[in-house]
Design an enzyme around this catalytic site. Structure first.
Site, PDB file in Angstrom:
ATOM      1  N   HIS A  56      53.227 -42.843  -1.686  1.00  0.00           N
ATOM      2  CA  HIS A  56      51.975 -43.002  -3.215  1.00  0.00           C
ATOM      3  C   HIS A  56      51.041 -44.159  -3.391  1.00  0.00           C
ATOM      4  O   HIS A  56      50.043 -43.803  -4.031  1.00  0.00           O
ATOM      5  CB  HIS A  56      52.050 -41.248  -4.020  1.00  0.00           C
ATOM      6  N   ASP A  74      56.562 -36.839   4.153  1.00  0.00           N
ATOM      7  CA  ASP A  74      57.476 -36.100   2.985  1.00  0.00           C
ATOM      8  C   ASP A  74      56.530 -34.498   2.368  1.00  0.00           C
ATOM      9  O   ASP A  74      55.349 -34.220   3.180  1.00  0.00           O
ATOM     10  CB  ASP A  74      57.353 -36.879   1.949  1.00  0.00           C
ATOM     11  N   HIS A 114      54.747 -33.608   0.496  1.00  0.00           N
ATOM     12  CA  HIS A 114      53.347 -34.523  -0.490  1.00  0.00           C
ATOM     13  C   HIS A 114      52.689 -35.596   0.721  1.00  0.00           C
ATOM     14  O   HIS A 114      52.717 -35.978   1.235  1.00  0.00           O
ATOM     15  CB  HIS A 114      53.385 -35.399  -2.018  1.00  0.00           C
ATOM     16  N   ASP A 165      61.680 -32.780   0.225  1.00  0.00           N
ATOM     17  CA  ASP A 165      61.038 -32.387  -0.772  1.00  0.00           C
ATOM     18  C   ASP A 165      60.043 -31.108  -0.693  1.00  0.00           C
ATOM     19  O   ASP A 165      59.591 -30.078  -0.648  1.00  0.00           O
ATOM     20  CB  ASP A 165      60.009 -33.134  -1.741  1.00  0.00           C
TER      21      ASP A 165
HETATM   22 ZN   LIG Z   1      56.643 -35.828  -2.384  1.00  0.00          ZN
END
Ligand SMILES: [Zn+2]
Length: 359
Positions: A170, A206, A208, A295
């Protein structure tokens, strides 16, 4: 398989984060990396090695030196300003409409604040990023883990694993956020292009979207970025990760986003994975950096996919079947009881070893 680990991550010992304005127990905790380390040791098929120091150079090849300076100075500033908080978490961020109508020239001269609370907003995306005394050192350690993993692959390992913590995807050029401070995968990919002169691919698995990695290579034709993730219409980071974000300039067509629905399970995930694997196979170049998150697991406390442990073995096997050297770097994954088993499953698959029965 060689796995790079350092205990320096323990310095980033956060207990709380904020979620929709409430203080909640932190998800991105020391026990994450320790549970993976323990599982690798128990498995017996991994050789744990420590990272070597790579200095600030490779970080500043990707990140604004101002971000590095802020992270280095943040905790001493909290102490100097006598801020009565166990962690530094900004609450004021420079939202885009604040500057509406202002020219790029004027915008570019707006000064970084002096107060550390303002600086944390200036260099930050969100409140999920607590900074404590050991955060900067831990983040530097995670970068060294990523670059040492790259070194192993450049020296001839077919696949190596870097147990990075804190995670990185991120973090953008001038921004920390979402549990991330330095973008470990982007720093490794940039170093790989410089070391090999070849194109590099980043495969982000991931849950996200890796908004930071996408931002860093948005206009780059030599680094292909592909990500499978929860649709940003419902999932953090909300503002990026849509399918129509494909890159610009030299990077046009070199960004592939595959947003997926809630409840995505093993079969649907494997089907979606084929597209980025084909896209990587179709492109010239060598090394692949994998941003690996767990995740996507069915019981992850903050996500909504439904993958099971055995499918991680199959995903690792399929990614390795690309036949490219793999620099596998840890990103997210927050279900502590299964994190280690999922990592071992993925890496055994990538190493061509048999899977284990589900725990
Ligand atoms: Zn994540």
């Amino acid at each position: 398989m060689k796995a790079v680990y350092t205990s320096r991550h323990r310095g980033h010992d956060v207990t709380h984060e904020t979620f929709l304005g409430e203080s909640i127990p932190a998800n991105e905790v020391v026990a994450r990396a320790e549970s993976i380390r323990a599982a690798l040791e128990t498995d017996g098929g991994f050789e744990l090695v420590g990272p070597t120091d790579h200095g600030r150079g490779p970080i500043e090849a990707v990140h604004d030196p101002g971000l590095v300076r802020f992270l280095e100075e943040s905790w001493p500033a909290v102490e100097r300003e006598r801020i009565p908080r166990p962690a530094l978490i900004a609450d004021t961020y420079p939202s885009r409409p604040m500057f509406e109508g202002m020219s790029e020239a004027v915008l570019a001269t707006r000064p970084e604040p002096d107060a550390i609370a303002g600086r944390a907003g200036w260099w930050g995306l969100d409140t999920a990023n607590p900074i404590v005394a050991g955060t900067y050192d831990a983040a530097r350690g995670a970068v060294d883990v990523a670059l040492t993993t790259l070194d192993l692959v450049l020296a001839g390992e077919r696949v190596a694993y870097g147990l990075c913590r804190p995670p990185g995807h991120h973090a953008a050029r001038s921004m920390a956020g979402g549990y991330c401070f330095f973008n470990n995968a982007a720093i490794a990919a940039e170093a790989a292009t410089r070391a090999t002169g070849e194109r590099v691919a980043i495969l982000d698995l991931d849950f996200h979207h890796g908004n930071g990695t996408q931002q860093i290579f948005w206009r780059r034709g030599d680094v292909f970025y592909a990500s499978l993730h929860g649709d940003p219409r419902r999932i953090y980071p909300f503002f990026l990760g849509h399918a129509d974000e494909t890159g610009e300039g030299d990077g046009a067509g070199e960004n592939l986003n595959l947003p997926l629905p809630a409840g995505t399970g093993d079969e649907a995930y494997l089907e979606a994975l084929q597209r980025p694997l084909d896209a990587i196979a179709d492109r010239p170049g060598g090394l692949v950096v994998v941003s690996l998150g767990f995740d996507t697991y069915r019981d992850d406390p903050i996500c909504d996919f439904a993958l099971t442990t055995p499918v991680y073995h199959e995903i690792g096997r399929r990614v390795a079947s690309l036949g490219r050297p793999l620099v596998v770097l840890q990103e997210g994954g927050y279900h502590l009881p299964t994190l280690g088993a999922n990592a071992v499953a993925w890496l055994r698959g990538a190493a061509g070893r048999a899977g284990l029965a589900e725990p």
